[in-house]
Design a protein around this motif. Sequence first.
Motif, short mmCIF file in Angstrom:
data_model
loop_
_atom_site.label_atom_id
_atom_site.label_comp_id
_atom_site.label_asym_id
_atom_site.label_seq_id
_atom_site.Cartn_x
_atom_site.Cartn_y
_atom_site.Cartn_z
N UNK A 181 -43.71 14.02 -6.06
CA UNK A 181 -43.50 15.44 -5.74
C UNK A 181 -44.52 16.32 -6.45
N UNK A 182 -44.84 16.01 -7.68
CA UNK A 182 -45.76 16.84 -8.46
C UNK A 182 -47.21 16.71 -7.97
N UNK A 183 -47.50 15.65 -7.24
CA UNK A 183 -48.86 15.46 -6.72
C UNK A 183 -49.23 16.55 -5.73
N UNK A 184 -48.22 17.02 -4.99
CA UNK A 184 -48.41 18.01 -3.95
C UNK A 184 -49.47 17.55 -2.97
N UNK A 185 -50.53 18.36 -2.75
CA UNK A 185 -51.57 18.00 -1.78
C UNK A 185 -52.80 17.39 -2.41
N UNK A 186 -52.70 16.97 -3.64
CA UNK A 186 -53.85 16.39 -4.34
C UNK A 186 -54.21 15.03 -3.75
N UNK A 187 -55.44 14.64 -3.91
CA UNK A 187 -55.94 13.34 -3.44
C UNK A 187 -55.18 12.23 -4.17
#
Length: 95
Positions: free
Chosen positions: A85-91
């Motif tokens: 969830x914390x990654x969000x839209x990151x690679x």
Amino acid sequence: MDNINSSLSVDQKFARIMLDLRMLRPFYSAVYEVMEKIQRKEIETMAVSMDKFYYNEDFVDKLELDEMTFTVLHEIAHIALMHVARRENREPLLW
């Protein structure tokens, strides 16, 4: 590999891990039990999303139970610590 590891199917290993986690780490077992387990050949080992547990059957078949327990706990910790969830839209590979 000892006799119990070599005689268990992949499905039996997952069932045994569930029982072991109930005793070893009840919180993690609760997360593990509600996750859909999906076999994917394109995944080399194991991976998780917010609600799914992906695994490579050949990889799991070669693991001993203690190795599988560690690996499953590692993957569940990604969910418990909200890494997905914390990654969000990151690679994903960079994250």
